[in-house]
Design a protein around this motif. Structure first.
Motif, PDB file in Angstrom:
ATOM      1  N   LEU A  43       5.279 -31.048  12.216  1.00 24.25           N
ATOM      2  CA  LEU A  43       6.351 -30.272  11.618  1.00 24.25           C
ATOM      3  C   LEU A  43       5.782 -29.102  10.831  1.00 24.25           C
ATOM      4  O   LEU A  43       4.720 -29.211  10.209  1.00 24.25           O
ATOM      5  CB  LEU A  43       7.198 -31.142  10.685  1.00 24.25           C
ATOM      6  N   PRO A  45       7.562 -27.085   7.960  1.00 22.65           N
ATOM      7  CA  PRO A  45       8.801 -26.977   7.170  1.00 22.65           C
ATOM      8  C   PRO A  45       9.210 -25.544   6.864  1.00 22.65           C
ATOM      9  O   PRO A  45      10.402 -25.247   6.765  1.00 22.65           O
ATOM     10  CB  PRO A  45       8.460 -27.755   5.889  1.00 22.65           C
ATOM     11  N   GLU A  46       8.251 -24.634   6.710  1.00 21.30           N
ATOM     12  CA  GLU A  46       8.605 -23.258   6.365  1.00 21.30           C
ATOM     13  C   GLU A  46       9.452 -22.599   7.445  1.00 21.30           C
ATOM     14  O   GLU A  46      10.343 -21.796   7.146  1.00 21.30           O
ATOM     15  CB  GLU A  46       7.347 -22.408   6.124  1.00 21.30           C
ATOM     16  N   SER A  48      11.069 -24.470   9.870  1.00 25.41           N
ATOM     17  CA  SER A  48      12.011 -25.473  10.392  1.00 25.41           C
ATOM     18  C   SER A  48      11.802 -25.685  11.884  1.00 25.41           C
ATOM     19  O   SER A  48      12.746 -25.721  12.681  1.00 25.41           O
ATOM     20  CB  SER A  48      13.461 -25.044  10.117  1.00 25.41           C
TER      21      SER A  48
END
Length: 202
Positions: A43, A45-46, A48
């Protein structure tokens, strides 16, 4: 002329954006056995976004140039978080370690049968007379032998028999004691009733 310059500028920007995207790839394996892991989540996260490892443990992500915190998660393993700077195509292999789950302790506050444990006894099941009397009975008489069949590992020897089998053993392998006396035949009346009176035993 202005439209032509504007179109050229848009093409140049899109070309530059296309050039600033790089690929992060690699494999995820188990630390002890070095076996590749299937279905591991990678993943970012920054942005998505993310990817999942295939049947060979391989993953591939195409991201814009920059620095990202890559998170690798998999059920039963410790999560990995690593900061990756993408300024070129990179291949990074990850190794995951198993995560041991510790459950909360179980505290027994009361014995259902209210029996005092004087010494450790392995594979011992006990039934109190109160419990036996609460079991549905036939013809209104509680049967000690029939209630034993409800214990785990005990099966009925047959429809027309009052014997019972314990953990795969046969009927003649059971030892039945009453006040330290051996009971050779635990039933009467063709096996419909046992010889034990629940009102006279503990």
């Amino acid at each position: 002329m202005r439209r032509f310059l504007f179109a050229c500028a848009l093409l140049a920007v899109s070309f530059l954006n296309a050039q600033t995207r790089y690929t992060l790839s690699g494999t995820v394996s188990e630390a002890n056995s070095n076996e590749t892991l299937i279905g591991v989540s990678i993943l970012v996260p920054e942005l998505s976004t993310g990817a999942v490892t295939n049947e060979y443990g391989f993953f591939s992500l195409t991201l814009p140039e920059g620095t990202y915190a890559v998170v690798i998660t998999y059920l039963g393993f410790q999560d990995i978080q690593r900061e990756v700077t993408l300024n070129s195509n990179q291949r990074i292999d990850f190794q995951m370690s198993e995560e041991a789950e510790e459950l909360d302790e179980v505290v027994l506050t009361e014995d259902v049968e209210r029996l005092d444990i004087r010494k450790p006894q392995m594979s011992v099941s006990a039934l109190s007379v109160e419990t036996i009397k609460q079991i549905p009975v036939v013809l209104g008489e509680a049967d000690v032998i029939k209630s034993i069949i409800l214990l785990p590992g005990v099966t009925n020897a047959g429809e027309a028999s009052s014997g019972f089998n314990v953990r795969g053993g046969s009927v003649d392998q059971n030892l039945i004691l009453l006040d330290e006396a051996i009971i050779f035949n635990s039933s009467h009346l063709f096996g419909f009733f046992s010889v034990f009176n629940p009102d006279a035993i503990k």
